[in-house]
Design a protein around this motif. Sequence first.
Motif, mmCIF file in Angstrom:
data_model
loop_
_atom_site.group_PDB
_atom_site.id
_atom_site.type_symbol
_atom_site.label_atom_id
_atom_site.label_comp_id
_atom_site.label_asym_id
_atom_site.label_seq_id
_atom_site.Cartn_x
_atom_site.Cartn_y
_atom_site.Cartn_z
ATOM 1 N N LEU A 159 0.817 -1.210 0.000
ATOM 2 C CA LEU A 159 0.000 0.000 0.000
ATOM 3 C C LEU A 159 0.852 1.262 0.000
ATOM 4 O O LEU A 159 0.534 2.252 -0.670
ATOM 5 N N LYS B 265 -4.082 5.264 -1.176
ATOM 6 C CA LYS B 265 -3.348 5.074 0.073
ATOM 7 C C LYS B 265 -3.600 6.181 1.096
ATOM 8 O O LYS B 265 -3.121 6.094 2.224
ATOM 9 N N PHE C 200 2.143 3.037 7.025
ATOM 10 C CA PHE C 200 2.476 2.003 6.059
ATOM 11 C C PHE C 200 3.580 1.102 6.608
ATOM 12 O O PHE C 200 4.256 1.438 7.582
#
Length: 441
Positions: free
Chosen positions: A151, A159, A165
């Motif tokens: 992602l 995103k 992340f």
Amino acid sequence: MKRNIPGKRSRAIFTREARHMAPGLQSIALYSGLAMARGEGCTLIDEDGNRYLDFMAGIGVGSIGYTHPHYVEAMKAQIERLTFGSFTTENRARFLALLASVTPKGLKRIQMYSSGAEAVEAAFRLAKSATKKFEFVGFWGGFHGKTGGVLGLLGDDFKKQMGPFMPGLYSAPYANCYRCPLKLRYPDCGIACADFLRQVIQYQTQGEIAAIIVEPIQGTAGNVIPPQGFLSAVQTIAKENDALLIADEMLTGFGRTGSMWGCDHEPIVPDVMTVGKGMGGGFPVSGVISTQELMASKPFGNPSGSSSSYGGNPLAATAGLATLEVIVKDRLVANAKRVGAVMLKRLEVMKEKYPFVGDVRGRGLLLGIELVKDRQTKEPLPKPMTQRLFQACLRRGLLAMCYSYNIRINPPLLVTEAQALEGLAILDEAFAELEKTGYRG
């Protein structure tokens, strides 16, 4: 011929489904409001009997179109015998052998999965196993799936508000010459984005790069074609860092670009390829392709280390086999190259005709158009304008991803020249309507 779209039956079915369908359906399904009944070749027929020429092929998955006789026969025969399980089957053995006969030199080991994101995640596990490193570099505008492990590499709004992340993910500018992020001009730039990639690795990473992942042509970003030499430069940089080069061939593979693989357009062989979309003719099937040496890396190469519950099941293997047999037997790679060249030539004429067409590009049946308010500023055409364009095409019988300023054209590989020109004639009419009614908002 213009029609009232969607029709009465489509509206009723769409409304009934919407009571239970979660938000976030694919844009083209939401914007059209259509309920489809069946498909034939490059044509879709809705529940009201309206026919549409398909210029999207399920966003590249329908490589051999709808209900190809060979595909239908193979799938019907398999569903009557065996539908699930990871045991070896005759069709899977045949499919893997046929696929290995058309892959780049040395890439003869294949593991099968169900989705593109799953295959990319597996490729990352493979890279970690082979290099014993843990960082990954992608590119602005890239798309490799929406799962957690990748992602952070996405180059669009998917995103946003989804952090934090996974650590160790970095991005560098892709070689998008129409919208050069470095404000330079090719070839005078000397492919400066490659030097920028070196700087990203030098100054942002720990120097533990397991792999660089790149799309030979960026699909979601608008079918963006990098200049010659870019992919070779990326491969060189991967080697400088003892990292693997992963070519994400989800959209570019299986003949879409007029060659069997997108990376065939440069003299490179990646270390790993991720494949899918057109691989199964619409059936959910994807794969990771690499060398024997890399695939044997532990722990990826341990028993169950690279496997997937659904990957390579009897139906998936049969879908892959039937699809690739059609692609090879019917010479669809050559057809993509020939018809795509005709389409690109026609699009170039349309670019000269309409001031809001900023750029056209294409390789095989992977074509892109950028719509702008002004060619000098390259400001994208506003969403309300592109929505009008989409509806204008729909009323005339063309299904295309023209609801954004980045139009992506990916018809089935078996599209004929006549069908291609028919679809572009409809797009031309829709452009004319947009120009007449005003396109500046």
